[in-house]
Design a protein around this motif. Structure first.
Motif, mmCIF file in Angstrom:
data_model
loop_
_atom_site.group_PDB
_atom_site.id
_atom_site.type_symbol
_atom_site.label_atom_id
_atom_site.label_comp_id
_atom_site.label_asym_id
_atom_site.label_seq_id
_atom_site.Cartn_x
_atom_site.Cartn_y
_atom_site.Cartn_z
ATOM 1 N N THR A 85 -6.073 2.895 8.293
ATOM 2 C CA THR A 85 -5.990 2.985 6.839
ATOM 3 C C THR A 85 -4.933 4.022 6.476
ATOM 4 O OG1 THR A 85 -7.636 4.756 6.632
ATOM 5 C CG2 THR A 85 -8.457 2.475 6.644
ATOM 6 N N ALA A 86 -4.462 3.967 5.242
ATOM 7 C CA ALA A 86 -3.455 4.927 4.799
ATOM 8 C C ALA A 86 -3.995 6.349 4.855
ATOM 9 C CB ALA A 86 -2.988 4.583 3.385
ATOM 10 N N GLU A 87 -5.249 6.529 4.444
ATOM 11 C CA GLU A 87 -5.844 7.866 4.473
ATOM 12 C C GLU A 87 -5.884 8.421 5.891
ATOM 13 O OE1 GLU A 87 -6.645 9.938 2.194
ATOM 14 O OE2 GLU A 87 -6.979 8.837 0.337
ATOM 15 N N GLY A 120 2.166 4.023 4.017
ATOM 16 C CA GLY A 120 1.853 2.713 3.460
ATOM 17 C C GLY A 120 2.480 1.575 4.235
ATOM 18 N N HIS A 156 1.110 12.143 -1.038
ATOM 19 C CA HIS A 156 0.407 13.421 -1.014
ATOM 20 C C HIS A 156 1.413 14.559 -1.008
ATOM 21 C CE1 HIS A 156 -2.825 16.319 -0.054
ATOM 22 N NE2 HIS A 156 -1.837 16.968 0.538
ATOM 23 N N PRO A 159 -6.917 0.264 -1.819
ATOM 24 C CA PRO A 159 -6.264 1.389 -1.119
ATOM 25 C C PRO A 159 -6.919 1.742 0.204
ATOM 26 C CG PRO A 159 -6.492 1.886 -3.449
ATOM 27 C CD PRO A 159 -7.276 0.629 -3.202
ATOM 28 N N GLU A 160 -8.230 1.547 0.334
ATOM 29 C CA GLU A 160 -8.953 1.924 1.558
ATOM 30 C C GLU A 160 -8.902 0.852 2.633
ATOM 31 O OE1 GLU A 160 -10.384 1.748 -1.452
ATOM 32 O OE2 GLU A 160 -10.349 3.861 -2.073
ATOM 33 N N HIS A 167 -2.278 13.591 -4.870
ATOM 34 C CA HIS A 167 -2.857 12.728 -3.844
ATOM 35 C C HIS A 167 -3.207 11.401 -4.514
ATOM 36 C CE1 HIS A 167 -4.662 11.943 0.116
ATOM 37 N NE2 HIS A 167 -5.487 11.154 -0.571
ATOM 38 N N TRP A 168 -2.301 10.443 -4.363
ATOM 39 C CA TRP A 168 -2.472 9.128 -4.968
ATOM 40 C C TRP A 168 -2.531 8.095 -3.852
ATOM 41 C CZ3 TRP A 168 2.575 10.193 -8.071
ATOM 42 C CH2 TRP A 168 2.325 11.195 -9.031
ATOM 43 N N ASN A 169 -3.538 7.271 -3.880
ATOM 44 C CA ASN A 169 -3.674 6.188 -2.900
ATOM 45 C C ASN A 169 -3.684 4.879 -3.672
ATOM 46 O OD1 ASN A 169 -3.988 4.800 -0.542
ATOM 47 N ND2 ASN A 169 -6.011 5.596 -0.035
ATOM 48 N N LEU A 211 0.365 5.607 -0.184
ATOM 49 C CA LEU A 211 -0.326 6.877 -0.376
ATOM 50 C C LEU A 211 0.725 7.962 -0.530
ATOM 51 C CD1 LEU A 211 -3.417 8.262 1.482
ATOM 52 C CD2 LEU A 211 -1.390 9.685 1.220
ATOM 53 N N TYR A 223 0.852 -1.184 0.000
ATOM 54 C CA TYR A 223 0.000 0.000 0.000
ATOM 55 C C TYR A 223 0.889 1.235 0.000
ATOM 56 C CZ TYR A 223 -3.409 -3.474 1.482
ATOM 57 O OH TYR A 223 -4.207 -4.595 1.553
#
Length: 376
Positions: A268-270, A346, A32, A54-55, A39-41, A30, A28
């Motif tokens: 989560t990465a976000e 990640g 930013h 990704p989520e 902003h790539w996930n 992310l 994973y």
């Protein structure tokens, strides 16, 4: 470099990492950057029989230390404690009895909160990387040759209370040096900080996580198994991680509770990005407090440690690639590079991939540095 070209290269590199390594099952990443309007996930590989998403929540391991240190820093900002306070002001005599004795001299009363935060207390640790070495630090064994992690895997259904891990360390391991004389990674020191947070706030550590961080930052899928559940259950399964070929399902192996305040969260990465940006931008602690958290001591080759945060120096003489944040032994990462202005979040979900993950981060930083900044 154009943004789309940079993204395509990163996607290809992430896929190649998984495809080329039999030890990797999912990865994973992310990315930013405000200044580059990125902003790539991203996610690749297989997890729970489905394509990695990704989520998807995953085990963040010792990134949890950054949560712990941030809560301590927030309490310091609020005047409820001071980094220089002796830990004996907050923790029970029975817990501290025999905690730090070297050659007949008891140094327990000399341990300050900042010693625990910065791994300068001299207390031992027990954090494996596939039963091998975590960076250049060996996994410590008891006189019988057992590690705490051995016992955790032998009884996967056992829930370890933090006090039990401290007692295990006192009975089976030895401190390394008087407080403040060196820097040595200590899981047990962070479990003491978790208990200190409980003493100051009057709430269990998992509730403090929610009160100070998860709820205010809308980290609704973040939790501390087996002590808590997410505020909102994810529709995706938590990604398993691996110790070499051994698969670990964090929600099922309750003995991982022994890591407690030293790194036991699922995120989560976000949500990790949301937390780290809030820390970087001064939304959680005062600027002077954050500067104090970034008083670096050399921990391993290319890795310095502050108060619950690490500084990565892949090329010591090229400061533009120096980044800071949190790392986990499951090859999880949460770092910010101020010069390039990019967050990288990640995991590779593999404890034996830690060194290679650092090289992946370095190559990613180089790629992002070539992307033109957006016009302001």
């Amino acid at each position: 470099m154009e943004r789309q070209e940079a993204r395509s290269r990163l996607e290809s590199r992430l896929q190649s990492a998984v495809n080329d390594s039999p030890d990797l099952h999912s990865a994973y990443l992310l990315v930013h950057s405000d200044s580059r309007d990125l902003h790539w996930n991203l996610a690749t590989g297989q997890t729970e029989g489905i394509e990695a998403e990704p989520e998807q929540p995953y085990y963040a391991a010792s990134i949890g230390k950054t949560f712990t240190s941030t809560i301590v820093a927030m309490l310091a900002d609020d005047g409820q404690l001071n980094f220089d306070d002796p830990i004996s002001e907050y923790l029970s005599e029975s817990l501290l009895d025999g905690l730090h004795t070297i050659n007949g001299t008891d140094y327990t009363d000399e341990i300050r909160i900042h010693h625990l935060l910065g791994h300068t207390s001299g207390l031992p640790h027990s954090l494996p990387e596939g039963g091998k070495m975590f960076f250049n630090t060996r996994l410590e064994e008891s006189p019988e040759g057992n590690t705490l992690f051995d016992e955790m895997l032998e009884e996967p259904d056992r829930i370890w209370e933090p006090e039990e891990t401290i007692e295990w360390a006192k009975q089976n391991l030895e401190p390394h040096f008087p407080p403040g004389e060196d820097c040595y990674y200590s899981e047990f020191g962070y479990n003491l900080l978790g208990l200190l947070i409980e003493r100051v706030t009057g709430h269990p550590y998992h509730e403090a996580l929610a009160e100070f961080l998860f709820d205010p930052l809308a980290m609704e899928h973040s939790y501390l198994p087996p002590f808590s559940d997410p505020a909102v259950e994810s529709e995706l399964p938590t990604a398993p991680f691996y110790i070499d070929e051994t698969r670990i399902d964090v929600d099922d192996v309750r003995s991982l509770s022994a890591f407690y305040a030293g790194g036991q969260t699922v995120n989560t990465a976000e949500e990790l990005f949301r937390f780290h940006r809030a820390l970087v931008e001064g939304e959680l602690v005062a600027e002077e407090t954050l500067q104090e958290m970034q008083q670096w001591n050399k921990l391993w080759q290319g890795i310095d440690y502050g108060y619950g945060v690490v500084r990565i120096r892949p090329l010591p003489f090229l400061k533009r690639f120096h980044s800071w944040g949190g790392l986990g032994a499951s090859s999880a990462f949460m770092v910010y590079n101020p010069t390039i202005d990019v967050y990288l979040i990640g995991t590779f979900n593999q404890w034996s991939y830690m060194r290679k993950s650092m090289m992946f981060l370095f190559r990613t930083l180089r790629s992002i540095s070539k992307v033109e900044r957006s016009e302001q």
